[in-house]
Design a protein around this motif. Structure first.
Motif, PDB file in Angstrom:
ATOM      1  N   GLU A   4       0.795  -1.383  -0.066  1.00 49.73           N
ATOM      2  CA  GLU A   4      -0.157   0.202   0.020  1.00 49.73           C
ATOM      3  C   GLU A   4       0.816   1.161  -0.021  1.00 49.73           C
ATOM      4  N   THR A   5       2.086   1.305   0.449  1.00 50.70           N
ATOM      5  CA  THR A   5       2.986   2.232   0.511  1.00 50.70           C
ATOM      6  C   THR A   5       3.376   2.666  -0.706  1.00 50.70           C
ATOM      7  N   VAL A   6       3.617   1.416  -1.689  1.00 53.66           N
ATOM      8  CA  VAL A   6       4.082   1.616  -2.708  1.00 53.66           C
ATOM      9  C   VAL A   6       2.961   2.127  -3.842  1.00 53.66           C
ATOM     10  N   VAL A   7       1.777   1.595  -3.800  1.00 56.11           N
ATOM     11  CA  VAL A   7       0.628   2.111  -4.356  1.00 56.11           C
ATOM     12  C   VAL A   7       0.407   3.357  -4.113  1.00 56.11           C
ATOM     13  N   ASN A   8       0.613   4.026  -3.011  1.00 53.43           N
ATOM     14  CA  ASN A   8       0.285   5.487  -2.471  1.00 53.43           C
ATOM     15  C   ASN A   8       1.461   6.414  -3.198  1.00 53.43           C
ATOM     16  N   ALA A   9       2.629   5.831  -3.204  1.00 56.31           N
ATOM     17  CA  ALA A   9       3.801   6.614  -3.977  1.00 56.31           C
ATOM     18  C   ALA A   9       3.490   6.649  -5.400  1.00 56.31           C
ATOM     19  N   GLU A  10       2.965   5.612  -6.024  1.00 61.78           N
ATOM     20  CA  GLU A  10       2.712   5.585  -7.580  1.00 61.78           C
ATOM     21  C   GLU A  10       1.635   6.633  -7.652  1.00 61.78           C
ATOM     22  N   ILE A  11       0.681   6.812  -6.760  1.00 65.30           N
ATOM     23  CA  ILE A  11      -0.431   7.880  -6.939  1.00 65.30           C
ATOM     24  C   ILE A  11       0.051   9.109  -7.161  1.00 65.30           C
ATOM     25  N   GLU A  12       0.985   9.338  -5.920  1.00 68.35           N
ATOM     26  CA  GLU A  12       1.644  10.571  -5.783  1.00 68.35           C
ATOM     27  C   GLU A  12       2.318  10.897  -6.886  1.00 68.35           C
ATOM     28  N   LEU A  13       3.103  10.100  -7.564  1.00 63.09           N
ATOM     29  CA  LEU A  13       3.825  10.099  -8.533  1.00 63.09           C
ATOM     30  C   LEU A  13       3.142  10.694 -10.006  1.00 63.09           C
ATOM     31  N   LEU A  14       2.078   9.953 -10.262  1.00 61.23           N
ATOM     32  CA  LEU A  14       1.163  10.030 -11.236  1.00 61.23           C
ATOM     33  C   LEU A  14       0.490  11.417 -11.323  1.00 61.23           C
ATOM     34  N   THR A  15       0.134  11.983 -10.063  1.00 58.84           N
ATOM     35  CA  THR A  15      -0.590  13.257  -9.636  1.00 58.84           C
ATOM     36  C   THR A  15       0.441  14.193 -10.207  1.00 58.84           C
ATOM     37  N   ALA A  16       1.772  14.160  -9.684  1.00 63.60           N
ATOM     38  CA  ALA A  16       2.645  15.200 -10.019  1.00 63.60           C
ATOM     39  C   ALA A  16       2.820  15.169 -11.066  1.00 63.60           C
ATOM     40  N   ILE A  17       2.910  14.192 -12.060  1.00 66.33           N
ATOM     41  CA  ILE A  17       3.162  14.165 -13.446  1.00 66.33           C
ATOM     42  C   ILE A  17       1.939  15.018 -14.134  1.00 66.33           C
ATOM     43  N   LYS A  18       0.823  14.673 -13.522  1.00 65.68           N
ATOM     44  CA  LYS A  18      -0.539  15.407 -14.132  1.00 65.68           C
ATOM     45  C   LYS A  18      -0.344  16.650 -14.055  1.00 65.68           C
ATOM     46  N   LYS A  19       0.093  16.922 -12.933  1.00 65.92           N
ATOM     47  CA  LYS A  19      -0.052  18.768 -12.565  1.00 65.92           C
ATOM     48  C   LYS A  19       1.300  19.448 -13.049  1.00 65.92           C
ATOM     49  N   SER A  20       2.183  18.474 -13.592  1.00 66.28           N
ATOM     50  CA  SER A  20       3.747  19.068 -13.954  1.00 66.28           C
ATOM     51  C   SER A  20       4.140  19.624 -12.585  1.00 66.28           C
ATOM     52  N   ASP A  21       4.174  18.903 -11.428  1.00 62.51           N
ATOM     53  CA  ASP A  21       4.463  19.633 -10.126  1.00 62.51           C
ATOM     54  C   ASP A  21       6.006  19.226 -10.105  1.00 62.51           C
ATOM     55  N   ILE A  59       0.770  17.188 -19.741  1.00 57.33           N
ATOM     56  CA  ILE A  59      -0.117  16.078 -19.776  1.00 57.33           C
ATOM     57  C   ILE A  59      -1.469  16.409 -19.917  1.00 57.33           C
ATOM     58  N   ASP A  60      -2.440  16.008 -20.797  1.00 52.71           N
ATOM     59  CA  ASP A  60      -3.917  16.262 -20.855  1.00 52.71           C
ATOM     60  C   ASP A  60      -4.531  15.279 -19.897  1.00 52.71           C
ATOM     61  N   SER A  61      -4.270  13.947 -19.955  1.00 53.09           N
ATOM     62  CA  SER A  61      -5.059  13.030 -19.403  1.00 53.09           C
ATOM     63  C   SER A  61      -3.828  11.755 -19.194  1.00 53.09           C
ATOM     64  N   LEU A  62      -4.296  10.972 -18.244  1.00 54.72           N
ATOM     65  CA  LEU A  62      -3.279  10.017 -17.607  1.00 54.72           C
ATOM     66  C   LEU A  62      -4.168   9.123 -16.919  1.00 54.72           C
ATOM     67  N   GLU A  63      -4.444   7.661 -17.332  1.00 49.41           N
ATOM     68  CA  GLU A  63      -5.046   6.611 -16.492  1.00 49.41           C
ATOM     69  C   GLU A  63      -4.133   5.573 -16.345  1.00 49.41           C
ATOM     70  N   ALA A  64      -3.976   5.109 -15.253  1.00 47.48           N
ATOM     71  CA  ALA A  64      -3.003   3.744 -14.711  1.00 47.48           C
ATOM     72  C   ALA A  64      -4.266   2.704 -14.560  1.00 47.48           C
ATOM     73  N   SER A  65      -3.749   1.304 -15.111  1.00 44.78           N
ATOM     74  CA  SER A  65      -4.359   0.243 -15.016  1.00 44.78           C
ATOM     75  C   SER A  65      -3.541  -1.000 -14.787  1.00 44.78           C
ATOM     76  N   ASP A  66      -4.076  -2.086 -14.403  1.00 44.01           N
ATOM     77  CA  ASP A  66      -3.051  -3.447 -14.501  1.00 44.01           C
ATOM     78  C   ASP A  66      -1.870  -3.163 -13.818  1.00 44.01           C
ATOM     79  N   GLN A  67      -1.708  -2.524 -12.530  1.00 42.99           N
ATOM     80  CA  GLN A  67      -0.834  -2.679 -11.917  1.00 42.99           C
ATOM     81  C   GLN A  67      -0.269  -3.757 -11.058  1.00 42.99           C
TER      82      GLN A  67
END
Length: 121
Positions: A4-21, A59-67
């Motif tokens: 769950e720590t890794v899954v949360n880190a992945e979510i943080e990463l993808l959110t940062a990519i989407k927002k160009s943070d 990035i306009d849209s980004l959706e992750a699946s099959d993790q």
């Protein structure tokens, strides 16, 4: 290290990519990161950050699946499919990509130390 720590880190990463943070990406990416792009180019953390900082990467849209997450001691390997729409230097990026990312505990944070990406469709 918990999945769950890794899954949360992945979510943080993808959110940062989407927002160009850039600040979040600077924290998440290891200073010695190496990442292989679909065209075979190997990029560094600084190259990646500069792409967002300069506005070249949008990035306009980004959706992750099959993790899939495998934990090996203090390292995690993540395979994930990402549907991506955006532009890089005014060139359209539109497709489905398979990423593999390697996360390592560094201090109190997880950081991406390596990755690779291939285009599926």
């Amino acid at each position: 290290m918990k999945i769950e720590t890794v899954v949360n880190a992945e979510i943080e990463l993808l959110t940062a990519i989407k927002k160009s943070d850039v600040l979040a990406l600077d924290t998440i990416l290891h200073d010695d990161l190496l990442f292989n792009m679909p065209d075979g180019q190997t990029i560094t953390k600084e190259f990646d950050l500069q792409a967002y900082r300069s506005g070249k990467m949008k990035i306009d849209s980004l959706e992750a699946s099959d993790q899939i997450v495998n934990i090996i001691e203090n390292t995690a390997v993540v395979a994930v499919t990402v549907s991506l729409k955006g532009t890089y230097d005014a060139t359209a990026i539109n497709g489905v990509f398979k990423y593999i990312r390697v996360w390592k505990k560094s201090g109190k944070n997880l950081k991406v130390i390596a990755g690779s990406c291939v285009q599926l469709a």
